[in-house]
Design a protein around this motif. Structure first.
Motif, PDB file in Angstrom:
ATOM      1  N   ASP A 128       4.988  -9.874   7.804  1.00  0.00           N
ATOM      2  CA  ASP A 128       5.542 -10.720   8.848  1.00  0.00           C
ATOM      3  C   ASP A 128       6.639 -11.560   8.196  1.00  0.00           C
ATOM      4  O   ASP A 128       6.384 -12.207   7.170  1.00  0.00           O
ATOM      5  CB  ASP A 128       4.458 -11.630   9.443  1.00  0.00           C
ATOM      6  CG  ASP A 128       5.022 -12.608  10.452  1.00  0.00           C
ATOM      7  OD1 ASP A 128       5.389 -12.185  11.554  1.00  0.00           O
ATOM      8  OD2 ASP A 128       5.119 -13.809  10.099  1.00  0.00           O
ATOM      9  N   ASP A 168       0.837  -1.198   0.000  1.00  0.00           N
ATOM     10  CA  ASP A 168       0.000   0.000   0.000  1.00  0.00           C
ATOM     11  C   ASP A 168       0.875   1.253   0.000  1.00  0.00           C
ATOM     12  O   ASP A 168       1.757   1.408   0.837  1.00  0.00           O
ATOM     13  CB  ASP A 168      -0.906  -0.026   1.236  1.00  0.00           C
ATOM     14  CG  ASP A 168      -1.926   1.098   1.240  1.00  0.00           C
ATOM     15  OD1 ASP A 168      -1.823   1.998   0.402  1.00  0.00           O
ATOM     16  OD2 ASP A 168      -2.833   1.052   2.093  1.00  0.00           O
ATOM     17  N   GLU A 215       6.193  -2.948   9.678  1.00  0.00           N
ATOM     18  CA  GLU A 215       5.199  -3.508  10.601  1.00  0.00           C
ATOM     19  C   GLU A 215       3.822  -2.920  10.338  1.00  0.00           C
ATOM     20  O   GLU A 215       3.636  -1.708  10.255  1.00  0.00           O
ATOM     21  CB  GLU A 215       5.619  -3.227  12.048  1.00  0.00           C
ATOM     22  CG  GLU A 215       4.699  -3.847  13.081  1.00  0.00           C
ATOM     23  CD  GLU A 215       5.176  -3.577  14.501  1.00  0.00           C
ATOM     24  OE1 GLU A 215       4.513  -4.055  15.440  1.00  0.00           O
ATOM     25  OE2 GLU A 215       6.204  -2.889  14.665  1.00  0.00           O
ATOM     26  N   GLY A 216       2.816  -3.786  10.178  1.00  0.00           N
ATOM     27  CA  GLY A 216       1.449  -3.342   9.935  1.00  0.00           C
ATOM     28  C   GLY A 216       1.123  -3.069   8.481  1.00  0.00           C
ATOM     29  O   GLY A 216      -0.034  -2.792   8.144  1.00  0.00           O
ATOM     30  N   VAL A 217       2.130  -3.167   7.604  1.00  0.00           N
ATOM     31  CA  VAL A 217       1.915  -2.909   6.179  1.00  0.00           C
ATOM     32  C   VAL A 217       1.243  -4.116   5.528  1.00  0.00           C
ATOM     33  O   VAL A 217       1.580  -5.267   5.823  1.00  0.00           O
ATOM     34  CB  VAL A 217       3.265  -2.607   5.482  1.00  0.00           C
ATOM     35  CG1 VAL A 217       3.111  -2.604   3.962  1.00  0.00           C
ATOM     36  CG2 VAL A 217       3.827  -1.279   5.967  1.00  0.00           C
ATOM     37  N   THR A 218       0.278  -3.863   4.648  1.00  0.00           N
ATOM     38  CA  THR A 218      -0.365  -4.937   3.894  1.00  0.00           C
ATOM     39  C   THR A 218       0.429  -5.202   2.619  1.00  0.00           C
ATOM     40  O   THR A 218       0.529  -4.330   1.747  1.00  0.00           O
ATOM     41  CB  THR A 218      -1.810  -4.571   3.526  1.00  0.00           C
ATOM     42  OG1 THR A 218      -2.566  -4.383   4.728  1.00  0.00           O
ATOM     43  CG2 THR A 218      -2.450  -5.685   2.697  1.00  0.00           C
ATOM     44  N   SER A 262       1.354   3.506   3.261  1.00  0.00           N
ATOM     45  CA  SER A 262       1.876   2.898   4.477  1.00  0.00           C
ATOM     46  C   SER A 262       3.235   3.440   4.905  1.00  0.00           C
ATOM     47  O   SER A 262       3.550   3.466   6.090  1.00  0.00           O
ATOM     48  CB  SER A 262       1.987   1.376   4.304  1.00  0.00           C
ATOM     49  OG  SER A 262       0.733   0.817   3.987  1.00  0.00           O
ATOM     50  N   LEU A 317      -0.506  -9.417   5.890  1.00  0.00           N
ATOM     51  CA  LEU A 317       0.153  -8.423   6.729  1.00  0.00           C
ATOM     52  C   LEU A 317       1.626  -8.773   6.822  1.00  0.00           C
ATOM     53  O   LEU A 317       1.997  -9.946   6.903  1.00  0.00           O
ATOM     54  CB  LEU A 317      -0.468  -8.398   8.123  1.00  0.00           C
ATOM     55  CG  LEU A 317      -1.826  -7.692   8.267  1.00  0.00           C
ATOM     56  CD1 LEU A 317      -2.319  -7.818   9.701  1.00  0.00           C
ATOM     57  CD2 LEU A 317      -1.702  -6.211   7.884  1.00  0.00           C
ATOM     58  N   SER A 341      12.025  -4.239   9.338  1.00  0.00           N
ATOM     59  CA  SER A 341      10.744  -4.695   9.902  1.00  0.00           C
ATOM     60  C   SER A 341      10.014  -3.634  10.704  1.00  0.00           C
ATOM     61  O   SER A 341       8.777  -3.600  10.705  1.00  0.00           O
ATOM     62  CB  SER A 341      10.960  -5.950  10.758  1.00  0.00           C
ATOM     63  OG  SER A 341      11.855  -5.691  11.826  1.00  0.00           O
ATOM     64  N   THR A 342      10.737  -2.749  11.401  1.00  0.00           N
ATOM     65  CA  THR A 342      10.034  -1.750  12.217  1.00  0.00           C
ATOM     66  C   THR A 342       9.270  -0.751  11.344  1.00  0.00           C
ATOM     67  O   THR A 342       8.256  -0.199  11.783  1.00  0.00           O
ATOM     68  CB  THR A 342      11.015  -0.997  13.124  1.00  0.00           C
ATOM     69  OG1 THR A 342      12.062  -0.419  12.328  1.00  0.00           O
ATOM     70  CG2 THR A 342      11.630  -1.933  14.154  1.00  0.00           C
TER      71      THR A 342
END
Length: 251
Positions: free
Chosen positions: A219, A23, A128-131, A26, A217, A124-125
């Motif tokens: 991960d 997205d 995080e939370g990105v689709t 994001s 998501l 990763s930080t």
């Protein structure tokens, strides 16, 4: 997955690519700079991708030849590109995608995947939370063939063969075609095959792109699983297309 594939002493991979698309709302581009020092341990050089446009007034006329015109420019940074000193590996970071490209000698799937996951763990930080909207791998393979009179001797998928009785009686200079496979829900593969005749050999490119458009998501473990699935598809296409004669060239 119990599938086993033959280990190739001389893998034909000349380029291996991993890509994530996500997205656009994001991530801000400068978020990546938080990891600049860490990324430069693997990719010492960094450049910027710049995009620029010029808007002219509706009444502006552009004559032939050289001329001065006035307008409004819109220039912005669209991404960062980190690359190794020899420029054979690069990492492209943008607001909508991350791409890792490896053109240095291919040392196997495990080392390729582990390095990709290492990069993602570093970022990763921010992710995080990105689709994730699409995950893909692309492997470009190159074979050097002394002759190519009969494509069926080397590859199981082909359009025609000059060895058949009713074939055209002319030497082959170029050969190419594209296939798209519908693998599963949201997963497909684009395969390109091309042969080019040089003075003393044929260069045959076998390009396999496998893409998963299923949203997940972010991960690292989930991406690891997705990559292993994409690898199975890629290898099924690769080994399913090569004859034993071609595999011997890689042994």
């Amino acid at each position: 997955m119990d599938t086993k594939w033959k280990n190739l002493a001389n893998p034909p991979v000349v380029t291996a690519i991993f890509q994530l698309k996500f997205d656009s709302d994001s991530i801000r581009l400068d978020d990546y700079l938080k990891f600049d020092t860490v990324l430069k341990r693997e990719f010492p050089k960094r450049s910027e991708n710049i995009e620029s446009s010029l808007s002219l007034a509706p009444s502006t006329r552009i004559p032939l030849g050289k001329a001065q015109v006035s307008g409004v420019t819109d220039t912005r940074r669209t991404g960062y590109v980190y690359f190794t000193t020899d420029q054979k590996e690069k990492l492209t970071l943008a607001e909508t995608e991350i791409t890792y490209t490896k053109e240095s000698p291919y040392t196997g799937w495990d080392s390729f995947k582990d390095f990709v996951l290492k990069i993602l763990q570093t970022l990763s930080t921010v992710l995080e939370g990105v689709t994730i909207q699409r995950t893909s791998i692309r492997f470009i393979n190159q074979f050097n063939l002394k002759e190519f009179d009969d494509p069926t001797e080397y590859f199981n998928t082909q359009i025609t063969s000059s060895a058949s009785e009713n074939s055209m009686p002319y030497p082959l200079l170029k050969y190419g075609f594209r296939m798209t496979f519908d693998i599963a829900e949201g997963i497909y593969s684009i395969v390109n095959q091309n042969a080019d005749h040089l003075t003393d050999k044929y260069i045959y490119i076998f390009d396999i792109d496998v893409l998963d458009r299923n949203n997940i998501l972010f991960d690292v473990n989930s991406i690891d699983e997705t990559l292993e699935n994409l690898r199975v598809i890629k290898n099924n296409i690769f080994f399913g297309n090569l004859t034993n004669k071609t595999l011997e060239l890689c042994s």
